[in-house]
Write an enzyme that holds these catalytic residues in place. Sequence first.
Site, PDB file in Angstrom:
ATOM      1  N   SER A  26      -2.591   5.814  -9.201  1.00 17.35           N
ATOM      2  CA  SER A  26      -3.640   5.698  -8.465  1.00 17.35           C
ATOM      3  C   SER A  26      -5.121   5.239 -10.061  1.00 17.35           C
ATOM      4  CB  SER A  26      -4.173   7.590  -8.433  1.00 17.35           C
ATOM      5  OG  SER A  26      -3.051   7.810  -7.219  1.00 17.35           O
ATOM      6  N   ARG A  30      -7.052   1.964  -9.334  1.00 12.88           N
ATOM      7  CA  ARG A  30      -8.495   1.955  -9.235  1.00 12.88           C
ATOM      8  C   ARG A  30      -9.057   1.467 -10.586  1.00 12.88           C
ATOM      9  NH1 ARG A  30      -6.785   6.388  -6.803  1.00 12.88           N
ATOM     10  NH2 ARG A  30      -8.172   8.043  -5.221  1.00 12.88           N
ATOM     11  N   ASP A  52       3.905  -1.272  -6.677  1.00 16.69           N
ATOM     12  CA  ASP A  52       2.138  -1.203  -5.529  1.00 16.69           C
ATOM     13  C   ASP A  52       0.570  -1.748  -6.743  1.00 16.69           C
ATOM     14  OD1 ASP A  52       3.004   0.347  -3.855  1.00 16.69           O
ATOM     15  OD2 ASP A  52       1.222   1.503  -3.828  1.00 16.69           O
ATOM     16  N   ASN A  95       2.890  -1.711   1.320  1.00 16.10           N
ATOM     17  CA  ASN A  95       3.273  -0.665   1.722  1.00 16.10           C
ATOM     18  C   ASN A  95       1.684   0.529   0.713  1.00 16.10           C
ATOM     19  OD1 ASN A  95       3.284   1.688   3.630  1.00 16.10           O
ATOM     20  ND2 ASN A  95       4.867   2.375   2.775  1.00 16.10           N
ATOM     21  N   GLY A  97      -1.338   1.994  -0.179  1.00 18.69           N
ATOM     22  CA  GLY A  97      -2.685   2.674   0.481  1.00 18.69           C
ATOM     23  C   GLY A  97      -3.300   2.423  -0.674  1.00 18.69           C
ATOM     24  N   SER A 180      -7.816  11.094   1.719  1.00 15.61           N
ATOM     25  CA  SER A 180      -8.899  11.082   1.012  1.00 15.61           C
ATOM     26  C   SER A 180      -9.075   9.195   0.385  1.00 15.61           C
ATOM     27  CB  SER A 180      -8.800  12.120  -0.194  1.00 15.61           C
ATOM     28  OG  SER A 180      -7.978  11.013  -1.202  1.00 15.61           O
ATOM     29  N   GLN A 181      -8.295   8.868   0.950  1.00 11.93           N
ATOM     30  CA  GLN A 181      -8.643   7.271   0.282  1.00 11.93           C
ATOM     31  C   GLN A 181      -9.552   6.943   1.266  1.00 11.93           C
ATOM     32  OE1 GLN A 181      -4.751   5.608   0.937  1.00 11.93           O
ATOM     33  NE2 GLN A 181      -3.901   6.510  -1.341  1.00 11.93           N
ATOM     34  N   ASP A 332       0.745  15.304  -3.180  1.00 10.59           N
ATOM     35  CA  ASP A 332       1.955  14.205  -3.341  1.00 10.59           C
ATOM     36  C   ASP A 332       2.904  15.154  -4.351  1.00 10.59           C
ATOM     37  OD1 ASP A 332       0.835  12.079  -2.106  1.00 10.59           O
ATOM     38  OD2 ASP A 332      -0.307  11.017  -4.297  1.00 10.59           O
ATOM     39  N   LYS A 359       1.358   9.631   5.146  1.00  9.19           N
ATOM     40  CA  LYS A 359       2.090   8.452   4.092  1.00  9.19           C
ATOM     41  C   LYS A 359       2.494   7.339   3.989  1.00  9.19           C
ATOM     42  CE  LYS A 359      -0.907  11.352   0.933  1.00  9.19           C
ATOM     43  NZ  LYS A 359      -1.360  10.540   0.445  1.00  9.19           N
ATOM     44  N   GLU A 360       3.795   7.138   3.442  1.00  8.74           N
ATOM     45  CA  GLU A 360       4.112   6.518   2.839  1.00  8.74           C
ATOM     46  C   GLU A 360       5.688   6.375   4.072  1.00  8.74           C
ATOM     47  OE1 GLU A 360       3.142   5.626  -1.066  1.00  8.74           O
ATOM     48  OE2 GLU A 360       3.150   7.279   0.059  1.00  8.74           O
ATOM     49  N   HIS A 404       9.239   6.452  -2.186  1.00  6.71           N
ATOM     50  CA  HIS A 404       9.840   6.236  -3.809  1.00  6.71           C
ATOM     51  C   HIS A 404       9.610   7.991  -3.641  1.00  6.71           C
ATOM     52  CE1 HIS A 404       4.801   6.676  -4.604  1.00  6.71           C
ATOM     53  NE2 HIS A 404       4.949   7.127  -3.422  1.00  6.71           N
ATOM     54  N   ARG A 405       9.062   8.821  -2.784  1.00  8.55           N
ATOM     55  CA  ARG A 405       9.643  10.398  -3.531  1.00  8.55           C
ATOM     56  C   ARG A 405      10.005  10.921  -2.964  1.00  8.55           C
ATOM     57  NH1 ARG A 405       4.833  10.291  -7.129  1.00  8.55           N
ATOM     58  NH2 ARG A 405       2.482   9.368  -6.398  1.00  8.55           N
ATOM     59  N   LYS A 432       7.730   1.539  -6.304  1.00 13.25           N
ATOM     60  CA  LYS A 432       6.625   1.722  -5.777  1.00 13.25           C
ATOM     61  C   LYS A 432       6.278   1.920  -6.932  1.00 13.25           C
ATOM     62  CE  LYS A 432       3.244   3.652  -2.291  1.00 13.25           C
ATOM     63  NZ  LYS A 432       3.630   2.165  -1.558  1.00 13.25           N
TER      64      LYS A 432
END
Length: 680
Positions: A26, A30, A52, A95, A97, A180-181, A332, A359-360, A404-405, A432
């Site tokens: 994250s 950013r 990512d 993928n 986000g 929130s993205q 997450d 999500k993914e 991934h999670r 990812k």
Amino acid sequence: MFSTHHLDIPPLASAGGTVQLPGSKSISNRVLLLAALSVGHTDIVDLLDSDDTQVMLAALAQLGCRLEHQPDGVLRVHGLGGQLAVREAPLFLGNAGTAMRPLTAALALLASVHGGAFELSGIARMHERPIGDLVDALRQLGCPIECLGTEGYPPLKLGNGVPHRLTLDQPIQVRGDVSSQFLTALLLALPLVAQQQPIVIDVVGELISRPYIEITLNLLEKFGVRVQRDGWQRFTIPAGSRYASPGRIPVEGDASSASYFIALGAIAPSSPDADGITIEGVGLASIQGDIRFVEAARLMGAQITGDANTLRVRRGAWPLKAIDLDCNHIPDAAMTLAVMALYADGTTTLHNIASWRVKETDRIAAMATECRKLGATVEEGTDFIRITPPTSWRAASIHTYDDHRVAMCFSLAAFNPAGLPVRIEDPKCVGKTFPDYFETLFSVCHTETACIPVICVDGPTASGKGTLSAEVATRLGYHLLDSGALYRLVGLAAERAGCSTAEADLREPIHAQRLGALAAGLQVRFIGQHILLDGDDVTDAVRTEAAGMAASRVSAVPEVRAALLALQHGFRQLPGLVADGRDMGTVIFPEAPLKVYLTASAGQRAERRHKQLISKGIAANIDDLSADLERRDLQDSTRAHAPLKPAADALLLDNSQLNVEQSVQQVLSWWQGKTVFSGN
């Protein structure tokens, strides 16, 4: 990173040691975007290297942003100063986000101001992830945006090549209850057009995942823009906003990734040589909201201490305590709680997690399905999941949904009390955010030696066992032991030390003892297809015919064999081992669940060796090679110590008429039949 079809994790018993976290995804994406939009260059320290971030870096490069990798590992980003260096480009964002949403907002605004046109697309799953609320907000401003497939979803076309006047004097409304993205994307992009007047964003509905907005606001301030916040409903970007590089900025370790190792410390008994798990790279002072996972883990019984950049975790209450928790603040990391719930003393409920659905993958459905495979009772709703631990654990092959999670969470199921292995399908999906996750996990986890699987491949010289073993190890993600190379390495080390390997000398006790001491001190590593001795790559040096003959001679020396025994046993490490040689199944690993005796006729082996030598430009006579192989076979099969012969329970594989792939598939088929996943 494991790139195998699946990864079988043996039952794990304890854990202890230190892990270094990768940078936060994250924060990384950013910071990359902010650096690219700023005036001046920014040096980014400890940037995450993952799928990512690679997507974001590729997109920024396409947009004309100059990126320089410094010798010390720092990435220098030369900012574009809010301008468009490239006015048209197709951008593929996978993928990610954290790349798709912010780039959509930034490029939509810049294309409108400067007259650009961009197409943003991703993999099929990205085209199923909603972006309509962000698109609607940008259209309120006057940005021309076209959804090229389904309305409200990527792929998108931003701008049409001509400038458009933006409407900035009215509050921009954006929904906050889906992702929130969307708000983060607007907060990152709108300072680009706030030079003349303040811009107001109103959030419609409850804002979920607020900690991620706090990350965004924190980073905006580091790049020179202080956003005014009225609760969580109104955000004002001040007039005259302008991004300026902070010069140098570090990236914290990823707090979401820390959750797996916090859970590991809470679940696993401490290893005898370490008091729990130490996590470096993120601490209690983190700016990331997912650091509050610490609070949830403590509620479940984990003992956690730490400081600004370190966490220390060990098992406390056992079994873990069941909880009922609103997880809006850790969307997450909360997935990790679902697997911790499998070890709890009752039913755990996680709610306010509707964002999992977009999500993914649909993470509520995914976690429910995979927990049920392990034997848990699961109830799921639109925004909650309720998990009751298994009364009887089952071995499960975990489908990871390219998420991934999911893969990282369910690796922790290998600590199940039934002592069952866990299969993780498509383990490379962790790339990812945490490419080295499984390597890091195995570095701090321990189990009984007998639980680490071994496949033995024995056979005569030139049967192809080295090639077969290396390929099987690669397909399974297992370590490789080329025992023949060890004996070759003894010969090479002897040559370097001026120690003879002639048969007459080897019969001398003093000489044999010297050679044994040399073998005991070998510093050897196998890295892929490369062999390192004392840090030097000696792969080619140990593959010569002379080295092979020396290996046959020294392998008959009892002192050498004794010295190498412990070294060979040391290669039995998580997640498993493929061992190739002449006595792997009979002497070194007699308890191995799969033993293969690979053979071929002497004539066939001589032909293969002849072709191999000729391809390397080495002159060879096939009759001489055949005679030499027969002599070496006789020597190996009649030596006093560990003569070459199949183990009593070995499976015979004559590859005289088989190619390498056919041989590999046969061994993999035999191995699958030996696992608890044979029905999968």
